[in-house]
Scaffold this motif. Structure first.
Motif, PDB file in Angstrom:
ATOM      1  N   ASN A  49       0.849  -1.200   0.000  1.00  0.00           N
ATOM      2  CA  ASN A  49       0.000   0.000   0.000  1.00  0.00           C
ATOM      3  C   ASN A  49       0.881   1.244   0.000  1.00  0.00           C
ATOM      4  O   ASN A  49       1.066   1.873   1.033  1.00  0.00           O
ATOM      5  CB  ASN A  49      -0.918   0.008   1.231  1.00  0.00           C
ATOM      6  CG  ASN A  49      -1.898  -1.150   1.222  1.00  0.00           C
ATOM      7  OD1 ASN A  49      -2.745  -1.246   0.352  1.00  0.00           O
ATOM      8  ND2 ASN A  49      -1.765  -2.044   2.182  1.00  0.00           N
ATOM      9  N   ARG A  50       1.463   1.573  -1.125  1.00  0.00           N
ATOM     10  CA  ARG A  50       2.292   2.774  -1.222  1.00  0.00           C
ATOM     11  C   ARG A  50       1.734   3.775  -2.229  1.00  0.00           C
ATOM     12  O   ARG A  50       2.289   4.851  -2.387  1.00  0.00           O
ATOM     13  CB  ARG A  50       3.729   2.398  -1.582  1.00  0.00           C
ATOM     14  CG  ARG A  50       4.524   1.852  -0.385  1.00  0.00           C
ATOM     15  CD  ARG A  50       4.520   2.860   0.749  1.00  0.00           C
ATOM     16  NE  ARG A  50       5.177   2.355   1.940  1.00  0.00           N
ATOM     17  CZ  ARG A  50       6.424   2.646   2.290  1.00  0.00           C
ATOM     18  NH1 ARG A  50       7.148   3.431   1.523  1.00  0.00           N
ATOM     19  NH2 ARG A  50       6.936   2.170   3.406  1.00  0.00           N
ATOM     20  N   HIS A  51       0.679   3.395  -2.936  1.00  0.00           N
ATOM     21  CA  HIS A  51       0.019   4.346  -3.836  1.00  0.00           C
ATOM     22  C   HIS A  51      -1.148   4.995  -3.104  1.00  0.00           C
ATOM     23  O   HIS A  51      -1.700   4.433  -2.144  1.00  0.00           O
ATOM     24  CB  HIS A  51      -0.480   3.625  -5.100  1.00  0.00           C
ATOM     25  CG  HIS A  51       0.616   3.321  -6.081  1.00  0.00           C
ATOM     26  ND1 HIS A  51       1.184   4.283  -6.883  1.00  0.00           N
ATOM     27  CD2 HIS A  51       1.245   2.154  -6.389  1.00  0.00           C
ATOM     28  CE1 HIS A  51       2.116   3.727  -7.648  1.00  0.00           C
ATOM     29  NE2 HIS A  51       2.174   2.432  -7.367  1.00  0.00           N
ATOM     30  N   TYR A  52      -1.520   6.182  -3.566  1.00  0.00           N
ATOM     31  CA  TYR A  52      -2.583   6.946  -2.906  1.00  0.00           C
ATOM     32  C   TYR A  52      -3.901   6.876  -3.668  1.00  0.00           C
ATOM     33  O   TYR A  52      -4.934   7.268  -3.134  1.00  0.00           O
ATOM     34  CB  TYR A  52      -2.150   8.412  -2.752  1.00  0.00           C
ATOM     35  CG  TYR A  52      -0.843   8.552  -2.027  1.00  0.00           C
ATOM     36  CD1 TYR A  52      -0.764   8.375  -0.643  1.00  0.00           C
ATOM     37  CD2 TYR A  52       0.332   8.831  -2.718  1.00  0.00           C
ATOM     38  CE1 TYR A  52       0.440   8.489   0.026  1.00  0.00           C
ATOM     39  CE2 TYR A  52       1.544   8.950  -2.058  1.00  0.00           C
ATOM     40  CZ  TYR A  52       1.590   8.779  -0.679  1.00  0.00           C
ATOM     41  OH  TYR A  52       2.792   8.875  -0.020  1.00  0.00           O
ATOM     42  N   GLN A  53      -3.856   6.401  -4.908  1.00  0.00           N
ATOM     43  CA  GLN A  53      -5.071   6.239  -5.695  1.00  0.00           C
ATOM     44  C   GLN A  53      -4.996   4.911  -6.441  1.00  0.00           C
ATOM     45  O   GLN A  53      -4.019   4.172  -6.333  1.00  0.00           O
ATOM     46  CB  GLN A  53      -5.245   7.415  -6.669  1.00  0.00           C
ATOM     47  CG  GLN A  53      -5.494   8.745  -5.961  1.00  0.00           C
ATOM     48  CD  GLN A  53      -5.772   9.869  -6.949  1.00  0.00           C
ATOM     49  OE1 GLN A  53      -6.413   9.665  -7.969  1.00  0.00           O
ATOM     50  NE2 GLN A  53      -5.266  11.061  -6.653  1.00  0.00           N
ATOM     51  N   LEU A  68       7.329  -2.944 -11.612  1.00  0.00           N
ATOM     52  CA  LEU A  68       6.961  -1.531 -11.619  1.00  0.00           C
ATOM     53  C   LEU A  68       5.461  -1.400 -11.486  1.00  0.00           C
ATOM     54  O   LEU A  68       4.705  -2.239 -11.995  1.00  0.00           O
ATOM     55  CB  LEU A  68       7.421  -0.856 -12.917  1.00  0.00           C
ATOM     56  CG  LEU A  68       8.904  -0.608 -13.127  1.00  0.00           C
ATOM     57  CD1 LEU A  68       9.660  -1.897 -13.422  1.00  0.00           C
ATOM     58  CD2 LEU A  68       9.132   0.363 -14.285  1.00  0.00           C
ATOM     59  N   SER A  69       5.027  -0.349 -10.818  1.00  0.00           N
ATOM     60  CA  SER A  69       3.597  -0.094 -10.656  1.00  0.00           C
ATOM     61  C   SER A  69       3.310   1.370 -10.960  1.00  0.00           C
ATOM     62  O   SER A  69       4.082   2.256 -10.602  1.00  0.00           O
ATOM     63  CB  SER A  69       3.146  -0.433  -9.229  1.00  0.00           C
ATOM     64  OG  SER A  69       3.839   0.360  -8.277  1.00  0.00           O
ATOM     65  N   CYS A  74      -0.299   9.696 -10.107  1.00  0.00           N
ATOM     66  CA  CYS A  74       0.789  10.254 -10.933  1.00  0.00           C
ATOM     67  C   CYS A  74       2.157   9.664 -10.584  1.00  0.00           C
ATOM     68  O   CYS A  74       3.178  10.163 -11.067  1.00  0.00           O
ATOM     69  CB  CYS A  74       0.869  11.784 -10.828  1.00  0.00           C
ATOM     70  SG  CYS A  74      -0.712  12.624 -10.923  1.00  0.00           S
ATOM     71  N   LEU A  75       2.204   8.627  -9.739  1.00  0.00           N
ATOM     72  CA  LEU A  75       3.472   8.038  -9.334  1.00  0.00           C
ATOM     73  C   LEU A  75       3.704   6.702 -10.039  1.00  0.00           C
ATOM     74  O   LEU A  75       2.768   5.928 -10.246  1.00  0.00           O
ATOM     75  CB  LEU A  75       3.500   7.799  -7.818  1.00  0.00           C
ATOM     76  CG  LEU A  75       3.383   9.019  -6.915  1.00  0.00           C
ATOM     77  CD1 LEU A  75       3.387   8.583  -5.456  1.00  0.00           C
ATOM     78  CD2 LEU A  75       4.513  10.005  -7.172  1.00  0.00           C
ATOM     79  N   VAL A  98      10.985   6.030  -6.559  1.00  0.00           N
ATOM     80  CA  VAL A  98       9.676   6.678  -6.709  1.00  0.00           C
ATOM     81  C   VAL A  98       9.819   7.719  -7.816  1.00  0.00           C
ATOM     82  O   VAL A  98      10.553   8.701  -7.673  1.00  0.00           O
ATOM     83  CB  VAL A  98       9.226   7.361  -5.391  1.00  0.00           C
ATOM     84  CG1 VAL A  98       7.892   8.071  -5.604  1.00  0.00           C
ATOM     85  CG2 VAL A  98       9.105   6.333  -4.270  1.00  0.00           C
ATOM     86  N   TRP A  99       9.150   7.481  -8.944  1.00  0.00           N
ATOM     87  CA  TRP A  99       9.203   8.413 -10.067  1.00  0.00           C
ATOM     88  C   TRP A  99       7.987   9.320 -10.011  1.00  0.00           C
ATOM     89  O   TRP A  99       6.842   8.871 -10.182  1.00  0.00           O
ATOM     90  CB  TRP A  99       9.237   7.643 -11.392  1.00  0.00           C
ATOM     91  CG  TRP A  99      10.501   6.851 -11.550  1.00  0.00           C
ATOM     92  CD1 TRP A  99      11.704   7.107 -10.977  1.00  0.00           C
ATOM     93  CD2 TRP A  99      10.696   5.669 -12.355  1.00  0.00           C
ATOM     94  NE1 TRP A  99      12.641   6.173 -11.351  1.00  0.00           N
ATOM     95  CE2 TRP A  99      12.051   5.274 -12.193  1.00  0.00           C
ATOM     96  CE3 TRP A  99       9.870   4.924 -13.180  1.00  0.00           C
ATOM     97  CZ2 TRP A  99      12.577   4.176 -12.836  1.00  0.00           C
ATOM     98  CZ3 TRP A  99      10.402   3.810 -13.823  1.00  0.00           C
ATOM     99  CH2 TRP A  99      11.741   3.435 -13.662  1.00  0.00           C
ATOM    100  N   SER A 100       8.220  10.606  -9.787  1.00  0.00           N
ATOM    101  CA  SER A 100       7.112  11.545  -9.570  1.00  0.00           C
ATOM    102  C   SER A 100       7.147  12.715 -10.555  1.00  0.00           C
ATOM    103  O   SER A 100       6.700  13.809 -10.240  1.00  0.00           O
ATOM    104  CB  SER A 100       7.166  12.080  -8.134  1.00  0.00           C
ATOM    105  OG  SER A 100       8.437  12.653  -7.868  1.00  0.00           O
TER     106      SER A 100
END
Length: 363
Positions: A49-53, A68-69, A74-75, A98-100
């Motif tokens: 659970n590291r994504h926010y959406q 990769l996820s 947008c991450l 983390v690619w942002s």
């Protein structure tokens, strides 16, 4: 009719799914969580659970060492599979990178060849496609288009990147174009020879044949098209009864055309609970799963720790080699310049000596 091998109920609607190239693991995106299952016994090994959406795409490297996820937040995250497997069920491991750099939801991911040294491409609704280096996490290239990008893929030689737009266009980006620019703008009016035109709605998926001559594309216009990459001509159109969500080219298994061919082993029922947290009545006694690294924390380094160290040494050695090669090249250039200067002096002395001999008056 084909017999259903196994019906697996997931915790929620599945937004994306992928299998590791070695066939050992399944990754599933449900809402903003990533579920990792072991195929052989159906154990749920991790919930990340590291994504926010909500998740939108998942992919593995070709050696199954990383995955990769991408999500609507947008991450794009790069995960080390060994670190995920080694972590305790109560802990959530940190992603490797983390690619942002995208400003709108990620729509697609693609990973090239080379395992942890591969390059990965990301597509986004922010009208850009970006190329990254998995080992260092650095951004190598960002291409801006005039439409949102829904799909991205690389050819086998990674000479071209193909991007599918919301308007149905497919763009071909040359990765070896000169001069090298990290930020590039794809101007459609100037790139007429690098656009595939035929779809009437957004392109959802792209796949390139192993010989690099054919491109397969699926679209919400309810068609799948096969293109000749060299001429940009559509060779075949396959109609469907609804929007196409996924299509890809795959090498046919040996027994694909055998009418008696069946899976060698049945797919087990996937567990709904994390492995190690089930109650004793649910576990049963069919088999044993060994989680490398957890049983010998006091007795020394585990196999997974050694593997991680090996990868880190490989990255550092590669970087040192690059720096060392540059220094060696500089020294070699200076030595060659000195040699050229010496040869010029010798040539001038020979010319002067020859001139004196020729112009010397005869006695």
């Amino acid at each position: 009719q084909d017999q259903l091998q196994q019906k697996i109920i997931c915790p929620g609607p599945v937004t994306c799914l992928t299998a590791s190239p070695n066939g050992l693991y399944i990754l599933v995106g449900v809402a903003e969580s990533i579920y990792l299952w072991e195929v052989s016994n159906g154990n749920l090994l991790a919930i990340l659970n590291r994504h926010y959406q909500d998740l939108t795409c998942l992919c593995f490297t070709d050696d199954s060492s990383h995955f990769l996820s991408g999500a609507k937040d947008c991450l794009a995250l790069v995960w080390n599979l060994y670190s995920v497997l080694q972590a305790e069920p109560s802990q959530i491991p940190d992603p490797r990178h983390v690619w942002s750099r995208h400003s709108l939801p990620i729509t697609d991911l693609c990973c090239g060849f080379g395992g942890p040294l591969a390059r990965a491409a990301t597509a986004s609704l922010d009208q850009t496609a970006k190329l990254w280096e998995v080992s260092s996490g650095e951004l190598l290239l960002s291409v801006l288009f005039d439409v949102g990008i829904m799909a991205v893929t690389l050819d086998l030689s990674e000479y071209h990147m193909f991007c599918g737009g919301m308007d149905g266009s497919i763009f071909q980006v040359d990765l070896c174009a000169w001069p090298v620019q990290r930020d590039r703008t794809f101007q459609t009016e100037r790139e007429n020879g690098k656009v595939f035109k035929g779809h009437r709605n957004q392109v959802t998926c792209l796949s390139v044949s192993t010989d690099g001559s054919l491109l397969l594309s699926g679209s919400h216009d309810e068609t799948v098209r096969l293109w000749d990459i060299q001429s940009k001509q559509c060779l075949k159109t396959m109609n469907h009864k609804g929007p196409v969500t996924n299509a890809f080219i795959v090498l046919a298994p040996a027994n694909m055309l055998n009418p008696d061919g069946k899976p060698s082993a049945p797919l087990p029922k996937f567990s709904k609970h994390l492995h190690g947290t089930e109650s004793s009545d649910e576990q049963g006694s069919e088999g044993l799963t060994l989680r490398l690294g957890l049983h010998q924390q006091e007795s020394g380094e585990s196999y997974l720790e050694k593997a991680r160290k090996t990868y880190s040494q490989m990255y550092s050695t590669r970087e040192k080699n690059l720096v060392g090669d540059q220094e060696h090249l500089t020294i070699q250039v200076s030595e060659l310049e000195e040699e050229v200067s010496t040869l010029r002096k010798i040539n001038k002395n020979l010319f002067d000596f020859s001139a004196r001999i020729i112009t010397k008056p005869a006695k």
